[in-house]
Design an enzyme around this catalytic site. Structure first.
Site, PDB file in Angstrom:
ATOM      1  N   GLY A 248       0.821  -1.204   0.000  1.00 29.00           N
ATOM      2  CA  GLY A 248       0.000   0.000   0.000  1.00 29.00           C
ATOM      3  C   GLY A 248       0.855   1.254   0.000  1.00 29.00           C
TER       4      GLY A 248
ATOM      5  CB  SER B 116      -3.494 -13.605  -1.150  1.00 30.87           C
ATOM      6  OG  SER B 116      -2.512 -14.564  -0.814  1.00 30.87           O
TER       7      SER B 116
ATOM      8  CE1 TYR C  42      -4.375 -12.869   4.103  1.00 31.52           C
ATOM      9  CE2 TYR C  42      -3.327 -14.735   3.025  1.00 31.52           C
ATOM     10  CZ  TYR C  42      -3.513 -13.378   3.143  1.00 31.52           C
ATOM     11  OH  TYR C  42      -2.859 -12.516   2.290  1.00 31.52           O
TER      12      TYR C  42
END
Length: 305
Positions: free
Chosen positions: A26, A149, A176
């Site tokens: 980011g 991801s 996740y």
């Protein structure tokens, strides 16, 4: 030819929102956008870390146009406050980069009672996107980019116990993976919705491969943390390199609605950003619709097309 930052167009006049802009990919994306003259809204939970990142970018890019606005994706109230602030300051937003996330944490719940990894990685961004959607629609070339991801490959959906209530069935890595699968299910469904509505909004996804960021700091078991780093250090790339798939999705004039970008080497682990593929599960229309309906119910998101 490999896509690099030199292929980025001038972004003068663009307003870009980056969640989790103070660190990792980011931060690198924010710096690149600023170098190309965009105004970047740094949407960050930790004000002190955001200001440190702000100062560092300013040293590298003295002309950088940066604005820090507080955002805690684990709180629907904070997300609404962030949206209210943006609506006061801006008439349009050109790009929303939904980047912030956590990985492999112990079981916790958000302020709104959601399992934390999904709450931050998916549901928080789902609500944020819905609240900013009207500002995005006013742009000439609006884009929404969701950072997923390669761990989405391990994600599965179980709507009977999506939130692992009372910790039932909770495994940090699998939770996740579920949240990262949700990023893609959301991306593809929203991309289809905007297309059917005849809107000019492009909705894309990207993943950073295995990049050297502080995301792994959330891994709470010391043994798991050491094993994770021992495995990934052999393949990892820099946070800068990991930011390029998301940046390309956000600014490449040739990018198309619904595309997924990632590194081109070692099965997506590292390399230059290219259009890549995701699992068949992520393209399952039934799962996309189920997650969309569930997300609307949980967040009360005001999506209008």
């Amino acid at each position: 030819m490999k896509w690099t930052e030199q292929d980025m167009p001038d972004l003068s006049g663009k307003v870009i929102v980056v969640t989790g802009a103070n660190s990792g990919i980011g931060y690198e994306a924010t710096r690149l956008f600023a170098k190309k003259n965009a105004e970047v809204i740094m949407a960050c939970r930790n004000r002190e870390k955001a200001e440190a990142a702000f100062d560092t970018i300013k040293q590298d890019v003295p002309t950088a146009k940066l604005v820090i606005i507080a955002l805690d994706l684990a709180s629907f109230s904070s997300i609404h406050k962030f949206s209210d602030e943006l609506h006061k300051r801006y008439q349009t937003i050109d790009i929303l980069l939904n980047n912030a996330g956590i990985m492999m944490t112990p079981y916790r719940e958000t302020a709104d009672g959601l399992e934390q990894q999904q709450g931050i990685n998916h549901f928080g961004h789902f609500l944020l996107t819905s609240l900013l959607f009207d500002l995005l629609k006013q742009s000439n070339d609006p884009r929404i980019v969701n950072i997923s991801s390669i761990a989405h490959r391990f994600g599965t959906m179980n709507f009977k116990n999506l939130q692992y209530k009372n910790k039932k069935g909770y495994v940090p890595f699998l939770a996740y993976g579920r949240s990262k699968l949700e990023n893609l299910l959301f991306t593809y469904h929203l991309a289809n919705n905007v297309e059917q509505a005849g809107l000019s909004v492009k909705v894309l996804a990207a993943h950073p491969g295995i990049s050297s960021t502080n995301l792994g700091n959330h891994i709470y078991e010391r043994g798991v943390y050491k094993a994770f780093h021992a495995l990934t250090n052999k393949f990892t790339q820099s946070a800068y390199q990991g930011s390029l798939p998301g940046v390309r999705a956000a600014v490449d004039p040739m990018a198309q609605n619904g595309q997924f970008y990632g590194p081109d080497k070692l099965f997506g682990v590292k390399g230059a950003p290219v259009v890549c593929t995701s699992t068949k599960r992520s393209h399952n229309r039934n799962l996309q619709q189920q997650l969309w309906d569930y997300s609307l119910e949980v967040t009360y998101a005001p999506f209008t097309f």
